[in-house]
Design a protein around this motif. Sequence first.
Motif, PDB file in Angstrom:
ATOM      1  N   TYR A 119       0.836  -1.207   0.000  1.00 59.18           N
ATOM      2  CA  TYR A 119       0.000   0.000   0.000  1.00 59.18           C
ATOM      3  C   TYR A 119       0.871   1.258   0.000  1.00 59.18           C
ATOM      4  O   TYR A 119       0.630   2.183  -0.755  1.00 59.18           O
ATOM      5  CB  TYR A 119      -0.930   0.003   1.222  1.00 59.18           C
ATOM      6  CG  TYR A 119      -1.723   1.270   1.360  1.00 59.18           C
ATOM      7  CD1 TYR A 119      -2.861   1.479   0.580  1.00 59.18           C
ATOM      8  CD2 TYR A 119      -1.331   2.263   2.246  1.00 59.18           C
ATOM      9  CE1 TYR A 119      -3.587   2.654   0.687  1.00 59.18           C
ATOM     10  CE2 TYR A 119      -2.064   3.432   2.373  1.00 59.18           C
ATOM     11  CZ  TYR A 119      -3.190   3.630   1.583  1.00 59.18           C
ATOM     12  OH  TYR A 119      -3.897   4.789   1.695  1.00 59.18           O
ATOM     13  N   ARG A 122       2.499   2.056  -3.299  1.00 55.77           N
ATOM     14  CA  ARG A 122       1.587   2.598  -4.295  1.00 55.77           C
ATOM     15  C   ARG A 122       1.238   4.064  -4.067  1.00 55.77           C
ATOM     16  O   ARG A 122       0.722   4.718  -4.945  1.00 55.77           O
ATOM     17  CB  ARG A 122       0.304   1.794  -4.321  1.00 55.77           C
ATOM     18  CG  ARG A 122       0.532   0.388  -4.828  1.00 55.77           C
ATOM     19  CD  ARG A 122      -0.739  -0.392  -4.865  1.00 55.77           C
ATOM     20  NE  ARG A 122      -0.406  -1.792  -5.054  1.00 55.77           N
ATOM     21  CZ  ARG A 122      -1.174  -2.770  -4.690  1.00 55.77           C
ATOM     22  NH1 ARG A 122      -2.330  -2.533  -4.140  1.00 55.77           N
ATOM     23  NH2 ARG A 122      -0.811  -4.015  -4.898  1.00 55.77           N
ATOM     24  N   GLN A 123       1.499   4.549  -2.871  1.00 55.34           N
ATOM     25  CA  GLN A 123       1.158   5.946  -2.535  1.00 55.34           C
ATOM     26  C   GLN A 123       2.192   6.904  -3.027  1.00 55.34           C
ATOM     27  O   GLN A 123       3.260   6.751  -3.277  1.00 55.34           O
ATOM     28  CB  GLN A 123       0.993   6.118  -1.024  1.00 55.34           C
ATOM     29  CG  GLN A 123      -0.123   5.278  -0.459  1.00 55.34           C
ATOM     30  CD  GLN A 123      -1.469   5.500  -1.132  1.00 55.34           C
ATOM     31  OE1 GLN A 123      -1.852   6.623  -1.384  1.00 55.34           O
ATOM     32  NE2 GLN A 123      -2.157   4.438  -1.450  1.00 55.34           N
TER      33      GLN A 123
END
Length: 123
Positions: A119, A122-123
């Motif tokens: 996560y 992906r940020q």
Amino acid sequence: MASSEGRIIMGRNIKRLLKENRITAVKFAEAIGVSTATVSDWSNGKTYPRIDKLELMANFFGVGKYELVEDQENKDQNNEEPTLVAAHWGIDLSRLPAYDRQRIIDRAKSYVEGLVADYEDRQ
């Protein structure tokens, strides 16, 4: 944690995991792509593995990286995690041996850590 204390802790953990999983140093070395001499050096606290090998080792044993680098002998054995995991999933882990309970928890932690890392990437 490349200090001599860190290398010794890592060595102890490698020896423990090999013994618990009934794996020879030769088989382990082949699986992660190093020589048996390298495994011996790690196990005896002479050298410390590169980070990519640390990841391979954790995956091989099915544990989190922290279980390789942190002092497992002095960890508090009376933590509440088995109870929390059981409550969350509705599974009674209390009847399992402590080693099996901890292994389930460690795998769950590794999985969640991986999800968080993906996560964040992906940020």
